[in-house]
Design a protein around this motif. Sequence first.
Motif, short mmCIF file in Angstrom:
data_model
loop_
_atom_site.label_atom_id
_atom_site.label_comp_id
_atom_site.label_asym_id
_atom_site.label_seq_id
_atom_site.Cartn_x
_atom_site.Cartn_y
_atom_site.Cartn_z
N THR A 1 0.83 -1.21 0.00
CA THR A 1 0.00 0.00 0.00
C THR A 1 0.86 1.26 0.00
O THR A 1 0.42 2.32 0.42
N VAL A 2 2.11 1.13 -0.50
CA VAL A 2 3.02 2.27 -0.46
C VAL A 2 2.52 3.43 -1.33
O VAL A 2 2.80 4.59 -1.05
N PHE A 3 1.80 3.11 -2.42
CA PHE A 3 1.28 4.19 -3.27
C PHE A 3 0.22 5.01 -2.53
O PHE A 3 0.04 6.19 -2.78
N TYR A 4 -0.47 4.34 -1.61
CA TYR A 4 -1.47 5.02 -0.80
C TYR A 4 -0.95 5.02 0.64
O TYR A 4 -1.34 4.20 1.46
N ASP A 5 -0.02 5.92 0.92
CA ASP A 5 0.56 5.99 2.26
C ASP A 5 -0.45 6.57 3.23
O ASP A 5 -1.04 7.61 2.97
N THR A 6 -0.67 5.91 4.36
CA THR A 6 -1.73 6.32 5.29
C THR A 6 -1.46 7.69 5.90
O THR A 6 -2.37 8.38 6.32
N ASP A 7 -0.18 8.10 5.98
CA ASP A 7 0.13 9.40 6.57
C ASP A 7 -0.11 10.55 5.59
O ASP A 7 -0.44 11.66 5.99
N ASP A 8 0.10 10.29 4.32
CA ASP A 8 -0.05 11.36 3.34
C ASP A 8 -0.48 10.75 2.01
O ASP A 8 0.29 10.64 1.07
N SER A 9 -1.73 10.32 1.95
CA SER A 9 -2.24 9.62 0.77
C SER A 9 -2.65 10.61 -0.31
O SER A 9 -3.81 10.68 -0.71
N ARG A 10 -1.67 11.39 -0.77
CA ARG A 10 -1.97 12.40 -1.77
C ARG A 10 -0.87 12.47 -2.82
O ARG A 10 0.27 12.11 -2.57
N THR A 11 -1.25 12.93 -4.00
CA THR A 11 -0.31 13.04 -5.11
C THR A 11 -0.30 14.48 -5.61
O THR A 11 -1.30 15.20 -5.51
N PRO A 12 0.84 14.93 -6.18
CA PRO A 12 0.91 16.31 -6.67
C PRO A 12 0.13 16.49 -7.96
O PRO A 12 0.14 15.62 -8.84
N VAL A 13 -0.53 17.61 -8.07
CA VAL A 13 -1.29 17.95 -9.27
C VAL A 13 -1.01 19.40 -9.62
O VAL A 13 -0.80 20.23 -8.72
N VAL A 14 -0.95 19.71 -10.92
CA VAL A 14 -0.63 21.06 -11.37
C VAL A 14 -1.92 21.80 -11.70
O VAL A 14 -2.75 21.30 -12.47
N MET A 15 -2.07 22.98 -11.12
CA MET A 15 -3.24 23.82 -11.39
C MET A 15 -2.80 25.08 -12.13
O MET A 15 -1.74 25.64 -11.84
N GLU A 16 -3.60 25.52 -13.07
CA GLU A 16 -3.42 26.84 -13.69
C GLU A 16 -4.37 27.81 -13.02
O GLU A 16 -5.51 27.45 -12.71
N TRP A 17 -3.93 29.03 -12.76
CA TRP A 17 -4.83 29.98 -12.12
C TRP A 17 -5.20 31.13 -13.06
O TRP A 17 -4.50 31.44 -14.01
N GLY A 18 -6.34 31.74 -12.76
CA GLY A 18 -6.78 32.94 -13.45
C GLY A 18 -7.22 33.96 -12.42
O GLY A 18 -7.85 33.60 -11.42
#
Length: 710
Positions: free
Chosen positions: A215-232
């Motif tokens: 379950t290393v891809f879904y780590d219980t302490d920080d089960s999040r992945t980076p995503v790039v956002m564009e802002w306006g």
Amino acid sequence: MELARLLLIPVVWVLAAAAAARSPGCATRCGNIDVPYPFGLDPQCAIHDGFQLNCSTVGRDTKLFHGTLEVIRFSVHDGKAWLKTFISRQCYDQATSDMSYNNAWVNISNLPYVLSASDNKVIVVGCKSLAYMWSDSYIIGCKSTCDKPLKNGSSCSTGNAGCCQADLPTGVRYYQGFFNELYNTTEIWRKTPCNYVTVMESAAFSFSTAYLTSTVFYDTDDSRTPVVMEWGITRQTCEQARINKTSYACVSDHSDCVNNDAGYRCRCSDGFEGNPYTMDGCTDINECLDNVTYPCAGICKNTPGNFTCSCPRGRSMINGVCASVGLVALVICITCAYLIRERRKLHRIKQRYFRQHGGLLLFEEMKSQQGVAFKIFSEEELQQATNKFDAQQVLGHGGQGTVYKGILKSGIEIAVKRCMTIDEQQKKGFGKEMLILSQINHKNIVKLLGCCLEVEVPMLVYEFIPNGTLFDLIHRNHSQHNSLNTRLRIAYESAEALAYLHSCASPPILHGDVKSTNILLDGDYTAKVSDFGASILAPNDKSQFVTVVQGTCGYLDPEYMQTYELTDKSDVYSFGVVLLELLTRKKALNLEGPEDDRSLSMRFLYAMKENKLEDILDDEIKNNENIEYLEEIADLARQCLEMSGMNRPSMKEVADKLGRLRKIVQHPWAHENPEELDSLLGEPSMVNSTGTTGNFSIAKKAAMGLESGR
């Protein structure tokens, strides 16, 4: 089913007047993250409420948040922010001997972001997984298996080495990850306990076999992945934003305004760097201090936005002139050689793409079939026609690409579809399929004029249709009255077009994305079905079916989501949703309403079941005189929305029934004269056992084949 929800704090975008800089004393850092203006940690420190952030202590760490999304970093120059989002997972639970689900969703509708389509991918990880990203407009997903030996760093493009990926549509502000429950790890949980789906930065993903076996891809302490956002800054274009000088955000000298999917943003002009959102924020780049990026063999002199390079002093005029001439000649020779090499290289690349997409076969077929009105366009022609694909020429965005308006040198208006990707299977037969599609000639189908094959992803060229889409007519132009006659005519014409693709084209063509935005209206508001160039030819065997599931939320056939096979009955289901839009003037998917009312098809089927159809019909067409006709159309829509494709009518049957209904609605006097009605319907009069004419409604239903049980 457990649901990990990301609830974001609603914000109101109200620009402060003349917001040229943050107030004195504003914090500019949170932990180890710089917080650049227009963002701020307090209301008076941000350009407006939508850019206010929170700096919080989490355990021993200090973290930056926008709503409940953790912010990793910013780039003012690129107008991007990197945030962390949750992963959806499907795991085998030993305690219950069943699958458990955690379907995360993200809603940034009230924040100044959109997900960057160029930087992110939909990533699916697992040995037996069929997972989707359900956005506010599209459903996109893919199937992941472990058919081939797994290696760390394996490509996700094939989908058979433990992961797969799909392109993200443009303009996404909401999505939820979910799984097809028929594909799970029940039988393989000891080796691979979980499946995952997430939207994340493609450059940040590196496949590891440990993602499958633990379950290393879904780590219980920080089960999040980076995503790039564009802002306006606001959801306006640059042209709209410049009108209000007090709120216009690009306040620095030497700054430019840039349109993007989130609205508009600012950047420093070429040769300048800094923050365009503050007074004098864009400063000149001293190129003379960076001899690596800006090489100068002589004396470097910095100028605003540029620099000059001159010969060193102290040399004789003759030597200087000779050296200069020699240097110039050398530079010219090297430049010419480089340009010639690059031109040849570009030509070879274009030739490779042309052959790869079946251009040679298409060209030979066109020569052998005289009179084929189909053209192979060059990239240069389409660049000129669309003003180099200028943002001002954009007609619309879709899950598969962007459509631009263009004008050819001959003055003919065209619509150019620039697709984002094409899979390897489509590449092989693309040219042949284009020739088949080019021969479609139906008054209610947008004509495919040609294509461009010398680019990595082929471009399609259609005739230009001036009056927008059916979606605009129904949902955006509320001031225009649309009678039942008009709506029924548009439905009939659209059904005729789809029936032609299914039954008359050779081989048959499946549209695959029937929706109100893909039904265009010409100058006379005649319906024209479009975007069939993104369709597939009806497959002869299951090995030809697509491997990436994609479609539009609210229209997608639920059976397709289960079987992974696109059929002609998938188009029938989607058309049934279009019929509902015409009947109710409601959108196929409404994310702002209560959860039970978000899906128009589900709301409609519930109303039919409870005999409350009139509650959701559009008041503009609903009255005592035509309620019977509306019930007939609604019953036809219900048949189209059957869960099993086998129970749905064919598009030919749908078109025939709509054609008969049109005749009835156009001739209301048939109420009083059943014999005339029968002649309109092409059926004999229905006479009961006493010799008198039977009930009109029953006779009509029987003649149309709509009576239950038939």
